[in-house]
Design a protein around this motif. Structure first.
Motif, short mmCIF file in Angstrom:
data_model
loop_
_atom_site.label_atom_id
_atom_site.label_comp_id
_atom_site.label_asym_id
_atom_site.label_seq_id
_atom_site.Cartn_x
_atom_site.Cartn_y
_atom_site.Cartn_z
N ARG A 1 17.90 -35.94 6.28
CA ARG A 1 18.92 -36.82 5.72
C ARG A 1 19.53 -37.62 6.85
N ARG A 2 19.70 -38.91 6.62
CA ARG A 2 20.30 -39.76 7.65
C ARG A 2 21.80 -39.58 7.67
N GLY A 3 22.33 -39.28 8.86
CA GLY A 3 23.77 -39.24 9.03
C GLY A 3 24.30 -40.64 9.32
N SER A 4 25.63 -40.75 9.45
CA SER A 4 26.23 -42.05 9.77
C SER A 4 27.33 -41.87 10.80
N VAL A 5 27.56 -42.94 11.58
CA VAL A 5 28.62 -42.90 12.60
C VAL A 5 29.97 -42.70 11.92
N GLU A 6 30.19 -43.37 10.78
CA GLU A 6 31.48 -43.29 10.09
C GLU A 6 31.76 -41.88 9.60
N GLU A 7 30.72 -41.19 9.13
CA GLU A 7 30.89 -39.83 8.61
C GLU A 7 30.80 -38.77 9.72
N HIS B 1 29.43 -35.36 20.33
CA HIS B 1 30.58 -34.85 21.05
C HIS B 1 31.87 -35.15 20.29
N GLU B 2 32.85 -34.28 20.49
CA GLU B 2 34.14 -34.44 19.80
C GLU B 2 34.78 -35.79 20.11
N VAL B 3 34.71 -36.21 21.38
CA VAL B 3 35.34 -37.47 21.76
C VAL B 3 34.64 -38.66 21.09
N GLU B 4 33.33 -38.55 20.85
CA GLU B 4 32.60 -39.63 20.16
C GLU B 4 32.99 -39.69 18.69
N HIS B 5 33.22 -38.54 18.09
CA HIS B 5 33.70 -38.52 16.70
C HIS B 5 35.09 -39.15 16.61
N GLU B 6 35.91 -38.85 17.60
CA GLU B 6 37.27 -39.37 17.60
C GLU B 6 37.30 -40.88 17.78
N ARG B 7 36.41 -41.40 18.66
CA ARG B 7 36.41 -42.83 18.97
C ARG B 7 35.54 -43.65 18.03
N GLY B 8 34.52 -43.03 17.46
CA GLY B 8 33.64 -43.77 16.56
C GLY B 8 32.57 -44.56 17.27
#
Length: 711
Positions: A38-44, A52-59
């Motif tokens: 399944r393809r994930g997305s940057v937004e989700e 990484h947590e910081v990448e999730h936080e910054r998008g």
């Protein structure tokens, strides 16, 4: 996992400006190859790459992430890289070890400023390059304008392989000029339908196909002869010509993508398989003594570590490329730089945070291992029969600085350890323990880079820190000559102290005339550790000061030069001539003449029109035309002297000389003015006189601080 031979391993790096769609394309490639279901997305926050947590936080991407796909009997190693200049170190190391660069251009914005910086490294390493024009499904997509800008910027090597039939929100068709086929994608993307080229596109397709054939033929004499003979080249001949052209940096094929809709990635992967060179086809690596090191399966084992990552609860991960031979679990390799032996207890192929264990890896492959004790980024590990080190990755100098201090003084030692670990991971973060400024200074690529470092300190390492303004390393000198004398006399029972020194000081400059007033018996020139020179003349005649005390006078002068009277800064560029004095047969000693020399120098310095100097940098700011005036105004408000202007690839380049004290926050202000479409390069130029009003202010501030410390 299947073991691939060296000819079926392809290493590609995805580069491009922020928001060009690199992470989304990487996700789509993994999905197309069946690596993920399944393809994930940057937004989700569900992509394999940005984990990484910081990448999730910054998008957006902060780290370069290693991934892989297996596509039609080929293994493609992919490194997804950040798009912001602040994290350029992650990009450079990835470009260095990959064999093909896939440069993503956003069809809405064309060639953006950040792409210029990325291209300078691709060009430096002469990496074969594919351009992928992404986001053709955007309503603002403009394929032709993007191609025009790319040719203007990257030159005539830009070669259209595909073009969109209906770019925009209804985009779903690509015409492929190598296969002379139209690909029509379903609404949700995926496997396309192969159709004949529509009649209305025939003329354009034929014209572009002929240009492609000519481009492929001109890279090889045999192909050129075939082309003249047949008037065309078949598909295999085209592939050969394109590969030769890519390896010579004379062909940059262009592909079409809508990564978010999964349109075009399969064809791109097929081209990487069939045409992009494998590592063993590339020119040899260079050793640190400039010798060729071929990438070959038959040589002795050699691997090069290009990235180090410290994962919480896991330890140190070392990412490497196998340069020659093959490596296997349990193998022992020698690190010549640290003179240690490392055992490879585990080998992995990484897919983001997931690690797939393997037993061995062959030449040209990229992998990682855990817990190497004495090896890190830029180190080479050699097996039996292999010697020497691979030429290291050369990272750019930092642009911004900040002082860091632990809020809890008991954490000072821990902070030093943590900062060393952060530098180990990211060589573009430099740590300076500055004795002169009495600060620990972090140097980075931009304010965002430093802000992310603070985030890591507080969230990963659980350390509370403060970031303060880094002090400026001012220098002090003089503007005219002055004479002084000082008698040091101390009598308090027993042996006393006595020493008297007469001294002349002058501003030093290169090729200044010899001293004429006094006979020079001996002269020493000292290159000062903090820059500039001290010339010390011994002009004593008649033995009024014994020669054994002269070094003590010099020592006193040097000591005082480490704490100038204006701001406590280092003193530079002075000629000191000791021409007279007195001594006592009993009370004179080294300490007496050291003190006398120090105080005589201090008194003379105050009489010689002291001048405060500040570090000044050459600043090169590249900006779009429309904000040039705003940037000029901003620079001039920072005491900058504009030294020149140039036009480079459609952007304005403003050259200035700007004091370091005025560069604070310039990069963040510039990013706001330009909406991230500007870039800056800085290089130390010289020390220059501080304006008189500022000198007075800084001197007064120093005197107040000294008075407070005195209390």
């Amino acid at each position: 996992m299947k073991t691939y031979d060296e000819k079926h391993i392809k290493n590609v790096v995805l580069v491009g400006s922020a928001k060009s769609g690199k992470t989304t394309l990487a996700e789509t490639m993994l999905f197309e190859a069946g690596i993920i279901n399944r393809r994930g997305s940057v937004e989700e926050k569900t992509t394999v790459s940005d984990y990484h947590e910081v990448e999730h936080e910054r998008g957006n991407s902060v780290y370069a992430t290693s991934l892989h796909t297996e596509w039609r009997d080929y293994k493609i190693n992919i490194i997804d890289t950040p798009g912001l200049d602040d994290f350029i170190g992650e990009v450079i190391s990835s470009i260095r070890v990959c064999d093909t660069a896939v440069v993503l251009l956003n069809a809405q914005y064309g060639v953006e400023v950040g792409t210029e910086l990325l291209w300078s490294y691709i060009d430096q390493y002469q990496k074969p390059t594919i351009f992928a024009i992404n986001q053709l499904d955007s309503d603002k997509a403009n394929f032709n304008q993007t191609i025009e800008e790319a040719k203007k910027f990257f030159g005539p090597a830009v070669t259209v392989m595909q073009y969109p039939v209906n770019q925009g929100i209804d985009f779903n068709c690509i015409i492929d000029l190598l296969k002379m086929t139209m690909y029509k994608f379903p609404v949700n993307g995926g496997k396309p339908e192969k159709l004949p080229i529509p009649d209305k596109e025939k003329n354009l397709a034929d014209k572009l196909h002929n240009e492609l054939v000519e481009k492929a033929a001109e890279n090889d004499e045999k192909l050129m002869e075939l082309y003249f003979e047949k008037g065309n080249l078949d598909e295999d001949e085209l592939r050969l010509g394109l590969k030769i052209g890519m390896m010579n940096h004379q062909v940059f094929p262009v592909f079409c993508l809508a990564g978010r809709k999964n349109m075009g990635s399969g064809r791109l992967m097929g081209f990487i398989d069939n045409v992009a060179p494998s590592a063993v086809e590339m020119p040899p690596e260079k050793s640190d003594n400039d010798k060729d090191v071929p990438i070959t399966p038959t040589g002795p084992t050699k691997l090069f570590i290009f990235k180090t990552l410290v994962e919480p609860h896991l330890g140190k991960l070392s990412f490497f490329k196998v340069i020659s031979g093959e490596i296997a679990v349990g193998q022992e390799l020698t690190n010549e730089k640290t003179n240690t032996v490392e055992r490879l207890n585990q080998l992995f192929i990484a897919d983001g945070k997931n690690r797939n264990a393997v037993d061995k890896l062959k030449a040209g492959d990229i992998g990682c291992t855990l817990k190497l004790k004495n090896s890190s980024t830029n180190h080479t590990l050699n097996g039996k029969g292999a010697t020497g080190n691979i030429d290291p990755i050369h990272f750019p100098r930092p642009k911004v600085r900040v002082a860091v201090v632990a809020k809890n003084k008991q954490d000072d030692e821990k902070l030093s350890e943590v900062l060393a670990e952060i530098h180990l991971e990211d060589p573009t973060i430099e740590i300076e323990y500055n004795r002169e400024l009495k600060q620990v200074i972090l140097h980075g690529q931009g304010e965002l880079h430093l802000a992310l470092t603070k985030w890591r300190l507080e969230n990963i390492y659980k350390m509370q820190v403060e970031f303060n303004k880094a002090k400026i390393p001012y220098r002090e000198t003089i503007q005219k000559a002055a004479l002084s004398s000082y008698r040091h006399k101390k009598q308090s029972g027993g042996a006393g102290q006595f020493g008297e020194v007469f001294m002349k000081i002058e501003p030093y400059y290169e090729n200044m005339p010899q001293l004429k007033e006094f006979p020079v018996r001996d002269s020493e020139t000292h290159d000062l550790a903090w820059g500039g020179k001290l010339v010390f003349n011994n002009c004593i005649v008649g033995g009024v000061i014994d020669s054994r005390f002269i070094p003590s006078i010099l020592k006193g002068v040097m000591e005082k030069m480490q704490e100038g009277p204006l701001t406590g800064s280092y003193v530079r560029d002075i000629r000191v001539s000791v021409y007279d004095g007195k001594m006592h047969p009993v009370d004179s000693n080294d300490i007496s003449f050291k003190i006398a020399g120090m105080m005589a120098f201090k008194e003379a310095f105050h009489q010689a029109e002291p001048q405060l100097l500040e570090p000044v940098y050459d600043v090169e700011t590249t900006v779009p035309d429309e904000i040039m005036g705003d940037v000029m105004t901003e620079l001039q408000s920072r005491r900058s002297v504009i030294t020149g202007m140039d036009n480079r690839n459609g952007y304005q380049v403003i050259k200035s000389r700007t004091p370091l004290a005025e560069l604070d926050k310039y990069f963040s202000v510039l990013r706001n003015i330009s909406q991230g479409k500007a870039k800056v390069e800085i290089q130390f130029a010289e020390y220059s006189p501080v304006p008189s009003e500022l000198q007075r202010k800084l001197t007064e501030e120093h005197q107040k601080e000294a008075a407070l410390e005195g209390h």
